[in-house]
Motif scaffolding. Structure first.
Motif, PDB file in Angstrom:
ATOM      1  N   GLY A   1       0.775  -1.231   0.000  1.00 45.21           N
ATOM      2  CA  GLY A   1       0.000   0.000   0.000  1.00 45.21           C
ATOM      3  C   GLY A   1       0.805   1.277   0.000  1.00 45.21           C
ATOM      4  O   GLY A   1       0.230   2.365   0.141  1.00 45.21           O
ATOM      5  N   ARG A   2       2.122   1.202  -0.207  1.00 48.42           N
ATOM      6  CA  ARG A   2       2.966   2.391  -0.210  1.00 48.42           C
ATOM      7  C   ARG A   2       3.204   2.950  -1.614  1.00 48.42           C
ATOM      8  O   ARG A   2       3.952   3.900  -1.787  1.00 48.42           O
ATOM      9  CB  ARG A   2       4.313   2.103   0.455  1.00 48.42           C
ATOM     10  N   GLY A   3       2.587   2.349  -2.611  1.00 49.74           N
ATOM     11  CA  GLY A   3       2.843   2.779  -3.971  1.00 49.74           C
ATOM     12  C   GLY A   3       4.110   2.151  -4.505  1.00 49.74           C
ATOM     13  O   GLY A   3       4.733   1.287  -3.874  1.00 49.74           O
ATOM     14  N   VAL A   4       4.510   2.579  -5.686  1.00 51.38           N
ATOM     15  CA  VAL A   4       5.721   2.041  -6.319  1.00 51.38           C
ATOM     16  C   VAL A   4       6.950   2.548  -5.571  1.00 51.38           C
ATOM     17  O   VAL A   4       7.080   3.745  -5.289  1.00 51.38           O
ATOM     18  CB  VAL A   4       5.771   2.441  -7.800  1.00 51.38           C
ATOM     19  N   LEU A   5       7.859   1.621  -5.269  1.00 43.65           N
ATOM     20  CA  LEU A   5       9.088   1.939  -4.540  1.00 43.65           C
ATOM     21  C   LEU A   5      10.297   1.679  -5.429  1.00 43.65           C
ATOM     22  O   LEU A   5      10.227   0.905  -6.388  1.00 43.65           O
ATOM     23  CB  LEU A   5       9.182   1.084  -3.273  1.00 43.65           C
ATOM     24  N   CYS A   6      11.406   2.317  -5.093  1.00 41.09           N
ATOM     25  CA  CYS A   6      12.681   2.087  -5.776  1.00 41.09           C
ATOM     26  C   CYS A   6      13.726   1.760  -4.721  1.00 41.09           C
ATOM     27  O   CYS A   6      13.818   2.466  -3.705  1.00 41.09           O
ATOM     28  CB  CYS A   6      13.105   3.324  -6.562  1.00 41.09           C
ATOM     29  N   VAL A   7      14.500   0.709  -4.958  1.00 38.29           N
ATOM     30  CA  VAL A   7      15.505   0.275  -3.995  1.00 38.29           C
ATOM     31  C   VAL A   7      16.868   0.228  -4.669  1.00 38.29           C
ATOM     32  O   VAL A   7      17.074  -0.524  -5.620  1.00 38.29           O
ATOM     33  CB  VAL A   7      15.161  -1.105  -3.405  1.00 38.29           C
ATOM     34  N   LEU A   8      17.782   1.057  -4.172  1.00 37.55           N
ATOM     35  CA  LEU A   8      19.160   1.101  -4.671  1.00 37.55           C
ATOM     36  C   LEU A   8      20.071   1.595  -3.548  1.00 37.55           C
ATOM     37  O   LEU A   8      19.661   2.423  -2.728  1.00 37.55           O
ATOM     38  CB  LEU A   8      19.310   2.047  -5.871  1.00 37.55           C
ATOM     39  N   ASN A   9      21.289   1.064  -3.523  1.00 34.50           N
ATOM     40  CA  ASN A   9      22.325   1.592  -2.630  1.00 34.50           C
ATOM     41  C   ASN A   9      21.874   1.614  -1.167  1.00 34.50           C
ATOM     42  O   ASN A   9      22.108   2.584  -0.444  1.00 34.50           O
ATOM     43  CB  ASN A   9      22.731   3.001  -3.083  1.00 34.50           C
ATOM     44  N   ASP A  10      21.207   0.551  -0.716  1.00 36.09           N
ATOM     45  CA  ASP A  10      20.739   0.396   0.663  1.00 36.09           C
ATOM     46  C   ASP A  10      19.611   1.356   1.030  1.00 36.09           C
ATOM     47  O   ASP A  10      19.303   1.532   2.217  1.00 36.09           O
ATOM     48  CB  ASP A  10      21.881   0.591   1.669  1.00 36.09           C
ATOM     49  N   GLU A  11      18.962   1.974   0.040  1.00 33.63           N
ATOM     50  CA  GLU A  11      17.919   2.952   0.328  1.00 33.63           C
ATOM     51  C   GLU A  11      16.613   2.610  -0.398  1.00 33.63           C
ATOM     52  O   GLU A  11      16.626   2.068  -1.500  1.00 33.63           O
ATOM     53  CB  GLU A  11      18.372   4.352  -0.079  1.00 33.63           C
ATOM     54  N   ILE A  12      15.504   2.962   0.249  1.00 38.24           N
ATOM     55  CA  ILE A  12      14.177   2.786  -0.337  1.00 38.24           C
ATOM     56  C   ILE A  12      13.617   4.173  -0.633  1.00 38.24           C
ATOM     57  O   ILE A  12      13.600   5.043   0.239  1.00 38.24           O
ATOM     58  CB  ILE A  12      13.227   2.044   0.618  1.00 38.24           C
ATOM     59  N   HIS A  13      13.172   4.383  -1.872  1.00 40.33           N
ATOM     60  CA  HIS A  13      12.659   5.682  -2.298  1.00 40.33           C
ATOM     61  C   HIS A  13      11.220   5.543  -2.780  1.00 40.33           C
ATOM     62  O   HIS A  13      10.830   4.513  -3.343  1.00 40.33           O
ATOM     63  CB  HIS A  13      13.485   6.237  -3.462  1.00 40.33           C
ATOM     64  N   TYR A  14      10.436   6.602  -2.590  1.00 40.41           N
ATOM     65  CA  TYR A  14       9.121   6.684  -3.214  1.00 40.41           C
ATOM     66  C   TYR A  14       9.275   7.149  -4.657  1.00 40.41           C
ATOM     67  O   TYR A  14      10.133   7.977  -4.969  1.00 40.41           O
ATOM     68  CB  TYR A  14       8.216   7.652  -2.458  1.00 40.41           C
ATOM     69  N   ALA A  15       8.395   6.653  -5.534  1.00 45.88           N
ATOM     70  CA  ALA A  15       8.490   6.976  -6.957  1.00 45.88           C
ATOM     71  C   ALA A  15       8.382   8.471  -7.224  1.00 45.88           C
ATOM     72  O   ALA A  15       9.038   9.003  -8.114  1.00 45.88           O
ATOM     73  CB  ALA A  15       7.406   6.231  -7.734  1.00 45.88           C
ATOM     74  N   ALA A  16       7.553   9.170  -6.459  1.00 41.98           N
ATOM     75  CA  ALA A  16       7.359  10.602  -6.688  1.00 41.98           C
ATOM     76  C   ALA A  16       8.533  11.438  -6.197  1.00 41.98           C
ATOM     77  O   ALA A  16       8.663  12.607  -6.566  1.00 41.98           O
ATOM     78  CB  ALA A  16       6.072  11.077  -6.005  1.00 41.98           C
ATOM     79  N   GLU A  17       9.416  10.857  -5.386  1.00 35.56           N
ATOM     80  CA  GLU A  17      10.499  11.625  -4.767  1.00 35.56           C
ATOM     81  C   GLU A  17      11.864  11.396  -5.413  1.00 35.56           C
ATOM     82  O   GLU A  17      12.704  12.289  -5.444  1.00 35.56           O
ATOM     83  CB  GLU A  17      10.604  11.274  -3.273  1.00 35.56           C
ATOM     84  N   ILE A  18      12.088  10.204  -5.940  1.00 34.43           N
ATOM     85  CA  ILE A  18      13.428   9.816  -6.382  1.00 34.43           C
ATOM     86  C   ILE A  18      13.862  10.576  -7.633  1.00 34.43           C
ATOM     87  O   ILE A  18      13.057  10.872  -8.520  1.00 34.43           O
ATOM     88  CB  ILE A  18      13.483   8.290  -6.627  1.00 34.43           C
ATOM     89  N   THR A  19      15.156  10.895  -7.699  1.00 36.63           N
ATOM     90  CA  THR A  19      15.726  11.484  -8.912  1.00 36.63           C
ATOM     91  C   THR A  19      17.208  11.135  -9.001  1.00 36.63           C
ATOM     92  O   THR A  19      17.872  10.926  -7.983  1.00 36.63           O
ATOM     93  CB  THR A  19      15.518  13.011  -8.938  1.00 36.63           C
ATOM     94  N   LYS A  20      17.716  11.061 -10.214  1.00 37.46           N
ATOM     95  CA  LYS A  20      19.131  10.766 -10.434  1.00 37.46           C
ATOM     96  C   LYS A  20      19.928  12.049 -10.350  1.00 37.46           C
ATOM     97  O   LYS A  20      19.583  13.047 -10.985  1.00 37.46           O
ATOM     98  CB  LYS A  20      19.325  10.099 -11.802  1.00 37.46           C
ATOM     99  N   THR A  21      21.022  12.040  -9.576  1.00 39.76           N
ATOM    100  CA  THR A  21      21.758  13.280  -9.300  1.00 39.76           C
ATOM    101  C   THR A  21      23.230  13.237  -9.686  1.00 39.76           C
ATOM    102  O   THR A  21      23.921  14.240  -9.543  1.00 39.76           O
ATOM    103  CB  THR A  21      21.679  13.619  -7.803  1.00 39.76           C
ATOM    104  N   HIS A  22      23.737  12.088 -10.148  1.00 40.66           N
ATOM    105  CA  HIS A  22      25.157  11.975 -10.482  1.00 40.66           C
ATOM    106  C   HIS A  22      25.305  11.044 -11.670  1.00 40.66           C
ATOM    107  O   HIS A  22      24.560  10.071 -11.806  1.00 40.66           O
ATOM    108  CB  HIS A  22      25.940  11.436  -9.276  1.00 40.66           C
TER     109      HIS A  22
END
Length: 350
Positions: free
Chosen positions: A166-187
Motif C-alpha cells: 500500500g505504499r505505492g511504487v518503490l525504488c531500492v538502490l544503494n541500501d535505500e528505499i525511495h518513493y516513486a514521486a520523490e526519487i531522482t538521479k543526481t550523479h
C-alpha cells in the motif's frame, strides 16, 4: 520418564509442522546497466541489456532463501531508449501479474537513466496495493564490485515485506528505499546517484533488514484516478523545453508546431524563463496548449504566482515535481481531457 516423553512430543511436533511457504515474487526485466556487459574488465564502456532475467537471478543464489521467484523479460534495452510502447506494455503486465492471487510482490529491473520516470508513471497507473519495486545499478554486471546483485537482493526483500504493502511504487538502490514521486538521479556515475531531495527516503536497508519510514501523502496506485484503457497504444505528446540565458521562443514554437499538446518549461530558479519565452508560452496557453512551469535546479517547490502570474497567463505550477515527472502527469491528465484548473489540482495531489 516425563522429561523423555516431552522431548519425544516436541520432536514429533517439529517433524509434523510444515515449513512456512515463501512469498512469491515475480521479477520483470527491462534491461539497463544491471543487465549490462563490458567488452573487457578494464573497459568502462558496456552494452546495456546483455543478460536475461534468469541470468540476473542465477547471479544471486541467496535470493532463493528470501522468496519463491519467477522471471519474465518485458524488454531488454538501455533505459535511454524507454518509450511509451514499453511503458504501456509494462504497466499492463504489472497489473496482470499483480492480479494473480499467488503473487505477493513484483520487482522490476531497469536502467538508472529513466528509472524515476518509469517508476512515477507506474505509480500513477498500477492498480494494486501489492509491493511493486524498481531497481537498477550504476555498474554493469561484469564490473568489479557490481552494485546490481545487492540492489536486486534488497529489492526482493522489500517486495516480501508487509510494510511495503500500500505504499505505492518503490525504488531500492544503494541500501535505500525511495518513493516513486520523490526519487531522482543526481550523479552521472556514482552508485549513490539516486536521491529523494524534497521529502526524503521511504526507508533504509541493511542486507535483509529493511526499515520503513513515514508513508507518502501523495495519491498513487489504487487511489489514483488514472487508468490505462485497453485500446490505448500511445500517450499524448508533451515536450520539455530547457530554460537558459538568452532563451528565445523558437523551441517553444517548434514544440507546438510538432504537435505538442503540453509543454513543461524546465525553468531557471523557481520556474522562471526569459520575457520572450514567457510571452510565447502565454500565447500558446491561450490557444489550449498546457504550459507547466517547473525547474531544473533539482529540488524545491515551484509555487503559483511567484514572480510569474500563472493566473493571468493560464499556466500550471509544478509544485515539487521535476520536469520529467511533470511531463508524465500532464500526459495522463490529457488522456482525461483535463483543463488547466484540473491539472493544477492534480499537481497538488500527485
Amino acid at each position: 520418564m516425563i522429561r523423555l516423553q516431552n522431548i519425544l512430543l516436541l520432536t514429533l511436533l517439529c517433524v509434523s509442522v510444515p515449513a512456512l511457504a515463501k512469498e512469491h515474487v515475480v521479477i520483470l526485466a527491462t534491461g539497463g546497466t544491471i543487465a549490462g556487459k563490458q567488452a573487457s574488465k578494464n573497459d568502462p564502456g558496456y552494452k546495456a541489456g546483455s543478460f536475461k532475467v534468469q541470468d540476473l537471478v542465477d547471479a544471486v543464489p541467496e535470493l532463493k532463501e528470501v522468496a519463491e521467484l519467477s522471471g519474465q523479460q518485458v524488454a531488454n534495452i538501455g533505459s535511454q531508449d524507454m518509450n511509451n510502447e514499453v511503458w504501456l506494455k509494462l504497466a499492463r503486465r504489472v497489473n496482470e501479474v499483480a492480479s494473480q492471487p499467488d503473487v505477493d510482490g513484483i520487482v522490476i529491473t531497469h536502467g538508472t537513466d529513466t528509472l524515476e520516470e518509469t517508476a512515477y508513471f507506474l505509480n500513477l497507473v498500477v492498480d494494486t496495493k501489492k509491493p511493486v519495486v524498481l531497481t537498477a545499478s550504476m555498474r554493469p554486471a561484469t564490473s568489479i564490485s557490481a552494485d546490481g546483485p545487492m540492489n536486486l537482493y534488497q529489492s526482493v526483500v522489500v517486495a516480501t515485506r508487509p510494510e511495503a504493502v500500500g505504499r505505492g511504487v518503490l525504488c531500492v538502490l544503494n541500501d535505500e528505499i525511495h518513493y516513486a514521486a520523490e526519487i531522482t538521479k543526481t550523479h552521472t556515475v556514482n552508485p549513490g546517484t539516486m536521491q529523494s531531495p524534497n521529502r526524503g527516503l521511504a526507508g533504509k536497508c541493511d542486507a535483509e533488514v529493511c526499515t520503513f519510514f513515514s508513508p507518502t501523502i501523495r495519491r498513487h496506485t489504487t487511489d489514483s484516478e488514472f487508468k490505462i484503457p485497453a485500446d490505448l497504444d500511445d500517450l499524448p505528446a508533451v515536450e520539455i523545453v530547457y530554460a537558459h540565458v538568452d532563451m528565445k521562443r523558437n523551441m517553444i514554437d517548434a514544440a507546438v508546431k510538432s504537435g505538442a499538446k503540453g509543454i513543461v518549461i524546465a525553468g531557471v530558479g523557481d520556474g522562471n524563463m526569459s520575457q520572450e519565452a514567457l510571452e510565447a508560452a502565454a500565447e500558446h496557453a491561450k490557444n489550449g496548449v498546457i504550459i507547466v512551469r517547473s525547474s531544473h535546479v533539482g529540488a524545491g517547490i515551484v509555487k503559483r504566482n511567484v514572480e510569474v502570474n500563472d493566473d493571468e497567463n493560464g499556466f500550471v505550477a509544478s509544485r515539487e515535481l521535476n520536469p520529467q515527472k511533470a511531463r508524465i502527469l500532464v500526459q495522463l491528465a490529457l488522456l482525461q481531457d483535463a483543463d488547466v484548473d484540473d491539472i493544477q489540482e492534480m499537481f497538488l495531489k500527485y
